[in-house]
Enzyme design. Structure first.
Site, PDB file in Angstrom:
ATOM      1  N   GLU A 140       3.464   0.912  18.202  1.00 22.87           N
ATOM      2  CA  GLU A 140       4.427   0.292  17.229  1.00 22.87           C
ATOM      3  C   GLU A 140       5.217   1.312  16.343  1.00 22.87           C
ATOM      4  O   GLU A 140       4.800   1.760  15.677  1.00 22.87           O
ATOM      5  CB  GLU A 140       3.675  -0.854  16.453  1.00 22.87           C
ATOM      6  CG  GLU A 140       4.640  -1.425  15.385  1.00 22.87           C
ATOM      7  CD  GLU A 140       4.261  -1.713  13.904  1.00 22.87           C
ATOM      8  OE1 GLU A 140       4.729  -2.581  13.204  1.00 22.87           O
ATOM      9  OE2 GLU A 140       3.207  -0.742  13.422  1.00 22.87           O
ATOM     10  N   ASP A 190      -0.943   0.782  15.820  1.00 20.51           N
ATOM     11  CA  ASP A 190      -0.115   0.227  14.701  1.00 20.51           C
ATOM     12  C   ASP A 190       0.801   1.527  13.869  1.00 20.51           C
ATOM     13  O   ASP A 190       0.078   2.660  14.005  1.00 20.51           O
ATOM     14  CB  ASP A 190      -1.166  -0.212  13.507  1.00 20.51           C
ATOM     15  CG  ASP A 190      -0.503  -0.818  12.376  1.00 20.51           C
ATOM     16  OD1 ASP A 190       0.303  -1.677  12.358  1.00 20.51           O
ATOM     17  OD2 ASP A 190      -1.007  -0.228  11.103  1.00 20.51           O
TER      18      ASP A 190
HETATM   19  C1  GLC Z   1       2.260  -2.676  10.934  1.00 18.83           C
HETATM   20  C2  GLC Z   1       1.729  -4.132  11.269  1.00 18.83           C
HETATM   21  C3  GLC Z   1       2.047  -4.745   9.700  1.00 18.83           C
HETATM   22  C4  GLC Z   1       1.400  -3.947   8.617  1.00 18.83           C
HETATM   23  C5  GLC Z   1       1.570  -2.663   8.741  1.00 18.83           C
HETATM   24  C6  GLC Z   1       0.708  -1.496   7.837  1.00 18.83           C
HETATM   25  O1  GLC Z   1       3.654  -2.592  10.892  1.00 18.83           O
HETATM   26  O2  GLC Z   1       2.349  -4.662  12.268  1.00 18.83           O
HETATM   27  O3  GLC Z   1       1.703  -6.118   9.853  1.00 18.83           O
HETATM   28  O4  GLC Z   1       1.624  -4.194   7.491  1.00 18.83           O
HETATM   29  O5  GLC Z   1       1.443  -1.895  10.107  1.00 18.83           O
HETATM   30  O6  GLC Z   1      -0.530  -1.463   8.477  1.00 18.83           O
END
Ligand code: GLC
Length: 569
Positions: free
Chosen positions: A304, A237
């Site tokens: 991500e 994440d």
């Molecule tokens: C990532 C997740 C998202 C979340 C963010 C903070 O972008 O995909 O859903 O709000 O992280 O943890």
């Protein structure tokens, strides 16, 4: 010539092969190619996937019971978004215990059963690693709040004195990605106004201090915990956010307004990320694997990373770091031939420079559903179908978000049902991401469409009343449905592994249409322009996202074909 599928075809869709990679044309998996390079991974957002205990909230036993759907779909792996204990200030991304299962979603035994079932079906399992922040109810943060400024307990987070005469101003100008300042002031234990803590997201998600050895050690423990439970990899994440520039300098105006500047922000994309990722990779490559899981050298990490400078993004997947990073530029692109072509070419070039595959993505639990994003209604659906065939023909990995295969639109929820912190933090300007997190319709004529045995009003998000035609069961019987298109595409994709040759796109500069060869004789052409595009005379159509117009490809249509010249090879 095959169009977009017939009911007869549907019954013969096979389950996934043992490995998600090419067969080299022989039908046997090519063991030289790591499984993750061209895998299709399905994202499960568990609270909205399937409810096993009838409380209106999806859970792990519910997901396990529906894994057959994914086998029929033909995916190689699943990624399960956070199912850990959480006060749900941010849909589960605010975690109080990274190695436990939220009581409303099940138990560790339920997780084990899910992994076991997935592995029995030949489906690999990825879980979410959320290293940037914890919940403000995490024991560490509570301890930090109770402790004095400067104490050891506060070093695990980013506490700072405020600016201004009495510390009444935040330590710097950083803004939260969810809107508003990225700092919140605490009350010290004697009741006086105290230090500020950093949260790049909601105030209930304090950022960890990645220069603290205890934080580093704890995440090694967390990785090992899930590896011991048999997971095959991790989705990491907000991987670009873990370190903040020393001295916490101001970021200036226009924060979070231009994603192409993200790598320039002092809270993103810092150099120290890379040694950390290398250490995680070494751990994944060496920690023993339990039976059923992939062996140590084959585990995957997917970043991500909200970084749009292609050279900076490529660093996340350079040798010895992660293997995949979501290609959000593709998801962000508008439906326009020239724009899409440019994104595809740039993405491929960026990843090729470090020898990594592109990881294509059209939707997620954070994005507006493609059908709606591309214009809504029939136009949006038509484009989403074409986009799916484009994505699934491209060499590299692809991630499919639950409900994408059903062509679900974004749901317009009533104000009082919105839970996403974006709604409040944006002063009710941004409705947030709840509209893509509505429970899936599985079967039946009325809500909750087999999602749960609870009454519709007791489901955690309400489903629209007109979703019967979108349910998985309805679509299974319809040869022209989105589900049938995805099933057929995933099957054909496996039969036509991508070649290692550099991807070359052809078509006019105007971007009216473009085409490319996936390898193994499969050619994909997408027509964006108003004029029907004549099919090559020697083309055999394998799959089309919309009915063809005689021998012409109509607007907003993608076609997969083989050319006779290949057949004679
Ligand atoms: C990532 C997740 C998202 C979340 C963010 C903070 O972008 O995909 O859903 O709000 O992280 O943890």
């Amino acid at each position: 010539m095959t169009m977009s599928g017939t009911p007869d075809d549907v019954g013969s869709v096979p389950g996934p092969a043992v490995a998600g990679h090419g067969t080299g044309g022989s039908g046997e998996p090519d063991s030289a190619v790591p499984w993750w390079r061209d895998t299709v991974c399905y994202e499960i957002y568990p609270r909205s996937f399937a409810d096993g205990d009838g409380d209106g909230v999806g859970d792990l036993p519910g997901a396990t019971a529906r894994l057959d759907h994914l086998r029929e779909l033909g995916v190689d792996a699943v990624w399960i978004t956070p199912f850990y204990p959480s006060p749900l200030a941010d849909g589960g991304y605010d975690i109080t215990d990274h190695t436990a299962v939220a009581p409303d979603l099940g138990t560790q035994a339920d997780f084990d059963a899910l992994v076991q079932r997935a592995h029995a079906l030949g489906v690999k399992v990825l879980v979410d690693l959320v290293p940037n922040h914890t919940s403000d109810e995490h024991p560490w943060f509570r301890e930090g709040l109770a402790a004095r400024p400067g104490s050891r307990a506060r070093e695990r987070y980013i506490f700072r004195p405020g600016r201004g005469e009495n510390g009444e101003l935040p330590p710097n100008d950083w803004q939260s990605a969810f809107g508003g300042p990225a700092w919140t002031r605490v009350q010290e234990s004697d009741g006086s106004p105290g230090e500020w803590y950093l949260h790049l997201h909601a105030p209930q998600q304090p950022d960890l201090n990645w220069r603290d050895h205890e934080v580093v050690a704890d995440f090694e423990r967390i990785l090992k915990h899930w590896l011991d439970r048999g997971v095959d990899g991790f989705r990491v994440d907000v991987a670009h956010t873990l370190f903040k520039e020393q001295g916490l300098p101001d970021a200036g105006a226009g924060q979070h307004q231009d994603i192409h500047r993200n790598h320039l922000m002092p809270y993103y994309d810092q150099e120290e990320l890379h040694p950390l990722f290398r250490s995680w990779r070494a751990l994944l490559d060496s920690h023993p694997a339990p039976a059923g899981a992939v062996p140590p050298g084959e585990r995957v990490m997917v970043a991500e990373a909200g970084i749009f400078d292609r050279e900076r993004l490529a660093r996340y997947v350079s040798p010895g770091e992660m293997q995949q990073t979501f290609n959000f530029a593709f998801l962000e692109s508008r439906w326009d031939g020239a724009a899409m072509r440019n994104v595809v070419e740039q993405s491929v070039a960026g990843m090729q420079a470090v020898g990594a595959p592109v990881t294509w993505v059209l939707s997620s639990h954070d994005a507006i559903r493609p059908v709606t994003r591309y214009g809504g209604g029939q136009v949006g659906e038509r484009r989403a179908r074409a986009a799916a065939l484009l994505m699934l023909a491209l060499p590299g990995a692809a991630y499919v978000y639950q409900g994408e295969e059903l062509g679900l639109p974004q749901v317009e929820l009533a104000d009082d049902r919105l839970r996403d912190p974006l709604w409040e933090r944006s002063g009710h300007q941004d409705r947030g991401r709840d509209g893509c997190r509505v429970p899936l319709p599985w079967e039946g004529d009325a809500a909750p469409y087999g999602f749960s045995t609870a009454a519709p009003e007791d489901c955690w998000f309400p489903q629209p009343t007109d979703w019967a035609g979108l349910s998985a069961m309805t679509q299974e019987k319809d040869g022209d449905s989105m589900l049938t298109l995805y099933r057929r595409a995933l099957r054909l994709r496996r039969d036509h592994p991508a070649s290692d040759a550099a991807l070359k796109l052809d078509g006019p500069d105007s971007g009216e249409w473009f085409g490319f060869e996936r390898g193994s004789g499969l050619r994909c052409v997408v027509n964006f322009g108003a004029q029907p595009l004549p099919l090559d005379d020697d083309a055999d159509v394998l799959l089309s996202s919309a009915p063809l117009d005689g021998r012409g490809i109509p607007q907003d249509t993608a076609v997969w074909m083989t050319l006779k010249e290949y057949d004679s090879e």
